[in-house]
Enzyme design. Structure first.
Site, short mmCIF file in Angstrom:
data_model
loop_
_atom_site.label_atom_id
_atom_site.label_comp_id
_atom_site.label_asym_id
_atom_site.label_seq_id
_atom_site.Cartn_x
_atom_site.Cartn_y
_atom_site.Cartn_z
N GLU A 219 -10.65 -4.92 0.88
CA GLU A 219 -9.39 -4.99 0.15
C GLU A 219 -8.23 -5.39 1.06
O GLU A 219 -7.35 -6.15 0.66
CB GLU A 219 -9.10 -3.67 -0.57
CG GLU A 219 -9.94 -3.45 -1.83
CD GLU A 219 -9.46 -4.30 -3.02
OE1 GLU A 219 -8.35 -4.86 -2.97
OE2 GLU A 219 -10.22 -4.40 -4.00
N GLU B 111 -8.61 -9.11 1.58
CA GLU B 111 -8.27 -9.88 0.38
C GLU B 111 -6.77 -9.92 0.11
O GLU B 111 -6.23 -10.93 -0.33
CB GLU B 111 -9.00 -9.32 -0.85
CG GLU B 111 -10.50 -9.61 -0.87
CD GLU B 111 -11.23 -8.98 -2.04
OE1 GLU B 111 -12.47 -9.05 -2.06
OE2 GLU B 111 -10.56 -8.40 -2.94
N GLU B 112 -6.11 -8.79 0.37
CA GLU B 112 -4.67 -8.72 0.05
C GLU B 112 -3.79 -9.29 1.14
O GLU B 112 -2.72 -9.84 0.86
CB GLU B 112 -4.26 -7.26 -0.22
CG GLU B 112 -4.68 -6.78 -1.59
CD GLU B 112 -4.03 -5.44 -1.95
OE1 GLU B 112 -2.88 -5.19 -1.56
OE2 GLU B 112 -4.70 -4.64 -2.64
#
Lengths: 270, 270
Positions: free
Chosen positions: A146, A149-150
């Site tokens: 995460e 991805e962010e």
């Protein structure tokens, strides 16, 4: 078996199953059903599980007329149950929690921590990047994925810092939410954040994050905790991980707790 | 919103809903369905959620022919979804974890800890009493309830000691299991154990439990951890709890992490 007990599952005294195969008609439909149920009761069975392929869903209504309700459904099949035993159903429920994981990525050389602001929020509070676990994904892997991805930042899992449990969580379809924040160490430093998810993303002084009013309460708490660890040693705050093999299934699992001195690890037992 | 993000839910660009009411027919069935879907696509909608009361389940098959699959089902209704956006579905999944909680009840005055052996097991290993969380139940409450149900011992929640995550857990219907062991303090001492669930139940020297080969690996690990805390201070092992109010919903949640010195708690922020 640890963690999976406390309800009747192994002790059901047999199961009546119908419609397990792809195209076959569920057994026990229409007039046959009440008779089957009477017989199962006579045989001392205390529960019936009915697995119905999605294309056979027209049979669900007749199962309902016998007292069945949904236990769960996913993808292309549903499972219904009927409790035949005394009192309230003691059948185990289905999964009750979604799992969200965030990463507090701290650059030890600068004392800066990676923070984001979500897009489409009424208040623009700083928080740690994170999101929902994929099915079968380990806690640390969710945090690392995460964060990448962010924010585009690569990192490595070090420990769990905090766990939050919240019931009837917004967006969890009436279920509960477990939200875990991990401590991560960065291995890349150039931010390239996801424009769809984030409004802002930056490396912020940990000290500043711990003091600002522009952070969610949980971010503020964990920032203080992280600052304490950064100054006094991460052993003060870390919940560390050890991998085990489950003897009875061969499955691997991860156990997280406070670090144990070597003298205790070696004292015998398993 | 923390913990509930990372997938499309709020950003769906509108939803097409059908069959929400009790007896009404789901909208968009038969020939109407493909037309509705085409129109929703034209309007830029990226997903359709279909809520179907269990008695209307005969309409599920026609939804399937339009590409819908089960998202989840429980009790008397099911929810199906259809992804209309580009690429793989970015809709959030349903709950992925069941939660099991056990209690390590330590009598500080004697150094004895409460252990059980499960009935109907091939190996008779000692373990801490525990079981599955009820929906909406807090971690500590599950530990206290399960300990009481299995052993008759009353106790109070003190802290979390360990967390285990295991995927494809036996008895979890293909889902993952989160298993948390809590430290509890007893307020009653006379064992009256559940004959249905337990074969044996006793107060055992913590030292003996930490050394015995007749304990599950996780029990053995946590016994050593508890012994370390008993000898050197529970602050060495405790993951303690603090209650928060979620500002945006008014809901209360509990946050667990290592104890923070007062000087850090008071440094500002939220």
């Amino acid at each position: 078996m640890e963690g999976g007990k406390g309800r009747e599952r192994e002790g059901e005294g047999g199961e009546g199953r119908g419609g397990q195969g792809g195209g076959e008609e569920p057994r026990g439909r229409s007039r046959a059903a009440p008779d089957s149920i009477k017989q199962w009761k006579r045989e001392g069975k205390i529960a019936v599980w009915l697995h119905i392929p999605i294309l056979q869903s027209s049979f669900i209504a007749s199962a309902v007329s016998q007292g069945f309700t949904f236990h769960h459904a996913e993808g292309d099949s549903s499972t219904l149950t009927l409790w035949l035993g005394d009192g309230n159903s003691r059948l185990p429920g289905y999964a009750t929690h979604q799992l969200g994981v965030a990463g507090a990525v701290l650059d030890n050389s600068t004392g800066k921590v990676l923070v984001v602001q979500d897009k489409n929020k009424t208040t623009n509070a700083w928080k740690f990047p994170g999101g929902l676990s994929d099915p079968g994904e380990d806690i640390g892997d969710t945090a690392v994925r995460e964060v990448f991805e962010e924010t585009g930042i690569k990192s490595e899992f070090k420990s769990i810092l905090s766990i939050r449990q919240q019931h009837r969580h917004p967006g969890a379809f009436g279920k509960s939410d477990m939200y875990i924040i991990c401590r991560l160490e960065p291995s890349s430093f150039n931010i390239s954040f996801c424009q769809q998810e984030c409004l802002r993303c930056e490396w912020m002084d940990l000290d500043e994050l711990a003091k600002t009013k522009d952070a969610t309460p949980i971010t503020s708490s964990v920032a203080k905790l992280l600052l304490y660890g950064y100054r006094e040693g991460f052993d003060k705050i870390d919940i560390t991980m050890k991998e085990f093999s489950a003897v009875y299934t061969g499955l691997v699992y991860k156990l997280y707790h406070r670090e144990l001195p070597e003298s205790y690890k070696d004292m015998g037992g398993l």
